[in-house]
Design an enzyme around this catalytic site. Sequence first.
Site, short mmCIF file in Angstrom:
data_model
loop_
_atom_site.label_atom_id
_atom_site.label_comp_id
_atom_site.label_asym_id
_atom_site.label_seq_id
_atom_site.Cartn_x
_atom_site.Cartn_y
_atom_site.Cartn_z
N ALA A 242 57.93 56.40 53.13
CA ALA A 242 57.39 57.12 51.97
C ALA A 242 56.17 56.42 51.37
CB ALA A 242 58.48 57.27 50.90
N ASP A 243 55.84 55.23 51.88
CA ASP A 243 54.71 54.47 51.35
C ASP A 243 53.40 55.15 51.76
OD1 ASP A 243 53.85 51.58 50.26
OD2 ASP A 243 52.56 52.10 51.97
N LEU A 244 52.55 55.45 50.78
CA LEU A 244 51.31 56.18 51.05
C LEU A 244 50.34 55.36 51.89
CD1 LEU A 244 50.70 57.87 47.57
CD2 LEU A 244 51.68 58.88 49.63
N LEU A 246 51.12 53.17 54.19
CA LEU A 246 51.60 53.20 55.57
C LEU A 246 51.23 54.54 56.22
CD1 LEU A 246 53.20 51.84 57.84
CD2 LEU A 246 55.30 52.75 56.82
#
Length: 290
Positions: A242-244, A246
């Site tokens: 969910a990390d933008l 990444l």
Amino acid sequence: MWQEKIQVQPPYDFSLVLQKLGQQPLVCMDLNEQWIRVPMYIEREPVVVSVQSIGSRQEPCFLVSADQAKFKDEIIERIATIFQWNVPLKPIQEHFLQTELRDLFIRFEGMPLMLDVDLYFCLLKCIIHQQVNMTFAYRLTERFVKKFGMEKDGVWFYPQPETVASLHYDDVRALQFSAKKAEYIIDLSKMVAEGMLDLNELASQSDEEIMKRLLPIRGVGPWTVQNFLLFGLGRPNIFPKADLGLQKAMQRLLALEKKPTMEQMDAMSERWKPYLSYATFYLWRSIEGE
């Protein structure tokens, strides 16, 4: 002062380690001379540990030194953990050379995961860094440490949980922290200081058990726990999809028209197991400074 010479399995690139750590404020290091001074508490005593590279990527060797001879064994063990000297990178490198991340792992060959010096401050930093850009996150961390921590021999030490637990919310808000984040930081510190949360005990638990233990704490979400698992405990197979950042790194590296969906990330990451943490870390590194 004592000094110990330690050899590490290649490849291991200390220059990449220092380049990464040098982005953070308050780090005492010299990239040209290849040394860093690490602050740690042992039995509540502040200890400054010097680590210097005297080798190369293919023949890594280090000098570790400090004043406190009585803590020598523990210091060496903790430094080896922080810099991940006991994790052979060669099989990880060989694994990724067979994947679409090949070029990335050639670019960053010998770069380990670097852990925070302390589990408490790692979790605190994860909360500080929530939902703000990295530049502002570093600025908040610097203000926090300079206000409530201490300096010894030119090295800044983070505050202990008992110190933070004794603060008022307004003390933290005065540093431009949000009201909720100030509450999260102090309330978490109270849990640690009062023995309600033993972070060292978590080290023996599975990723899933740690997630279940930490998620009920106010201010701690999945992203925070995943970063704690990565940079506090060095777990090798963490993938915060969910990390933008990444998502952006995967889109760029793999030449996708738009950011990948969760389903696409799941499908692609299957080939990167059981070393998802390294894929995550290297992908983040690929877009730093943007």
